[in-house]
Design a protein around this motif. Structure first.
Motif, PDB file in Angstrom:
ATOM      1  N   SER A   1       0.867  -1.179   0.000  1.00 48.42           N
ATOM      2  CA  SER A   1       0.000   0.000   0.000  1.00 48.42           C
ATOM      3  C   SER A   1       0.907   1.233   0.000  1.00 48.42           C
ATOM      4  O   SER A   1       2.089   1.141   0.364  1.00 48.42           O
ATOM      5  CB  SER A   1      -0.889  -0.002   1.243  1.00 48.42           C
ATOM      6  N   PRO A   2       0.374   2.394  -0.359  1.00 52.91           N
ATOM      7  CA  PRO A   2       1.197   3.613  -0.321  1.00 52.91           C
ATOM      8  C   PRO A   2       1.782   3.871   1.068  1.00 52.91           C
ATOM      9  O   PRO A   2       2.927   4.293   1.194  1.00 52.91           O
ATOM     10  CB  PRO A   2       0.228   4.719  -0.746  1.00 52.91           C
ATOM     11  N   ASP A   3       0.992   3.606   2.118  1.00 53.71           N
ATOM     12  CA  ASP A   3       1.496   3.792   3.481  1.00 53.71           C
ATOM     13  C   ASP A   3       2.640   2.826   3.779  1.00 53.71           C
ATOM     14  O   ASP A   3       3.658   3.216   4.360  1.00 53.71           O
ATOM     15  CB  ASP A   3       0.365   3.602   4.497  1.00 53.71           C
ATOM     16  N   GLN A   4       2.490   1.563   3.405  1.00 62.64           N
ATOM     17  CA  GLN A   4       3.555   0.581   3.621  1.00 62.64           C
ATOM     18  C   GLN A   4       4.815   0.990   2.868  1.00 62.64           C
ATOM     19  O   GLN A   4       5.922   0.893   3.393  1.00 62.64           O
ATOM     20  CB  GLN A   4       3.108  -0.803   3.158  1.00 62.64           C
ATOM     21  N   ASP A   5       4.632   1.438   1.637  1.00 61.88           N
ATOM     22  CA  ASP A   5       5.770   1.835   0.821  1.00 61.88           C
ATOM     23  C   ASP A   5       6.498   3.018   1.464  1.00 61.88           C
ATOM     24  O   ASP A   5       7.729   3.039   1.518  1.00 61.88           O
ATOM     25  CB  ASP A   5       5.306   2.172  -0.590  1.00 61.88           C
ATOM     26  N   ARG A   6       5.763   4.001   1.973  1.00 61.61           N
ATOM     27  CA  ARG A   6       6.375   5.166   2.638  1.00 61.61           C
ATOM     28  C   ARG A   6       7.130   4.739   3.893  1.00 61.61           C
ATOM     29  O   ARG A   6       8.252   5.186   4.139  1.00 61.61           O
ATOM     30  CB  ARG A   6       5.309   6.193   3.001  1.00 61.61           C
ATOM     31  N   ARG A   7       6.500   3.881   4.712  1.00 65.91           N
ATOM     32  CA  ARG A   7       7.162   3.427   5.941  1.00 65.91           C
ATOM     33  C   ARG A   7       8.421   2.639   5.619  1.00 65.91           C
ATOM     34  O   ARG A   7       9.454   2.807   6.270  1.00 65.91           O
ATOM     35  CB  ARG A   7       6.190   2.581   6.769  1.00 65.91           C
ATOM     36  N   LEU A   8       8.330   1.798   4.616  1.00 60.35           N
ATOM     37  CA  LEU A   8       9.490   1.000   4.225  1.00 60.35           C
ATOM     38  C   LEU A   8      10.607   1.878   3.678  1.00 60.35           C
ATOM     39  O   LEU A   8      11.782   1.682   4.001  1.00 60.35           O
ATOM     40  CB  LEU A   8       9.073  -0.043   3.186  1.00 60.35           C
ATOM     41  N   GLU A   9      10.249   2.851   2.878  1.00 64.09           N
ATOM     42  CA  GLU A   9      11.254   3.768   2.329  1.00 64.09           C
ATOM     43  C   GLU A   9      11.961   4.519   3.449  1.00 64.09           C
ATOM     44  O   GLU A   9      13.177   4.706   3.419  1.00 64.09           O
ATOM     45  CB  GLU A   9      10.599   4.735   1.342  1.00 64.09           C
ATOM     46  N   ALA A  10      11.214   4.954   4.468  1.00 65.01           N
ATOM     47  CA  ALA A  10      11.820   5.648   5.611  1.00 65.01           C
ATOM     48  C   ALA A  10      12.789   4.732   6.363  1.00 65.01           C
ATOM     49  O   ALA A  10      13.890   5.156   6.748  1.00 65.01           O
ATOM     50  CB  ALA A  10      10.731   6.160   6.549  1.00 65.01           C
ATOM     51  N   LEU A  11      12.380   3.483   6.571  1.00 61.15           N
ATOM     52  CA  LEU A  11      13.266   2.514   7.232  1.00 61.15           C
ATOM     53  C   LEU A  11      14.549   2.310   6.432  1.00 61.15           C
ATOM     54  O   LEU A  11      15.648   2.276   6.995  1.00 61.15           O
ATOM     55  CB  LEU A  11      12.560   1.162   7.378  1.00 61.15           C
ATOM     56  N   GLU A  12      14.415   2.174   5.125  1.00 63.92           N
ATOM     57  CA  GLU A  12      15.577   1.923   4.277  1.00 63.92           C
ATOM     58  C   GLU A  12      16.509   3.127   4.210  1.00 63.92           C
ATOM     59  O   GLU A  12      17.730   2.971   4.206  1.00 63.92           O
ATOM     60  CB  GLU A  12      15.127   1.507   2.873  1.00 63.92           C
TER      61      GLU A  12
END
Length: 129
Positions: free
Chosen positions: A50-61
């Motif tokens: 989801s867009p939210d998952q993608d944003r959270r994952l990008e921040a983690l990375e």
């Protein structure tokens, strides 16, 4: 002086050509190139986040990338310390032991953070918002 017969020369030439052809075929030049997919590509492009998952994952990375660069700098510094200690004494003394320990601590920290990122990726995927 002995002359080489035509048959022997032809055999050598054919063997050489067969070896070249076998090496060329064996190197996979005629096969389609297969691009190995990175974990980053797989997570972002195939898991349908989801867009939210993608944003959270990008921040983690991005956070991990900063920490990884710092850990890699520490590894390089520890390696330089080890090289200097070996150069100075040419033996396994306390300085070398300390440098090896510093390197192992830095490597262990990088490995731990890499595993933690992998676990965080799984959590993001499993905990869809």
């Amino acid at each position: 002086m002995r002359r080489i017969s035509r048959g022997a020369a032809l055999t050598v030439v054919l063997a050489l050509l067969a070896g070249i052809a076998g090496g060329w075929l064996g190197s996979g030049r005629f096969l389609p190139m297969h691009h190995a997919q990175s974990l980053h590509e797989m997570v972002h492009h195939e898991l349908k986040l989801s867009p939210d998952q993608d944003r959270r994952l990008e921040a983690l990375e991005q956070d991990f990338a900063v920490r990884r660069r710092a850990r890699e700098a520490e590894l390089r510094a520890a390696n330089a310390q080890l090289a200097a200690a070996i150069q100075a004494r040419h033996e396994y003394g306390p300085e070398v032991e300390a440098a090896v320990e510093r390197f192992h601590v830095a490597m262990g920290a990088l490995q731990l953070e890499t595993v933690q990122l992998s676990r965080a990726r799984i959590n993001v995927r499993e905990n869809a918002s």
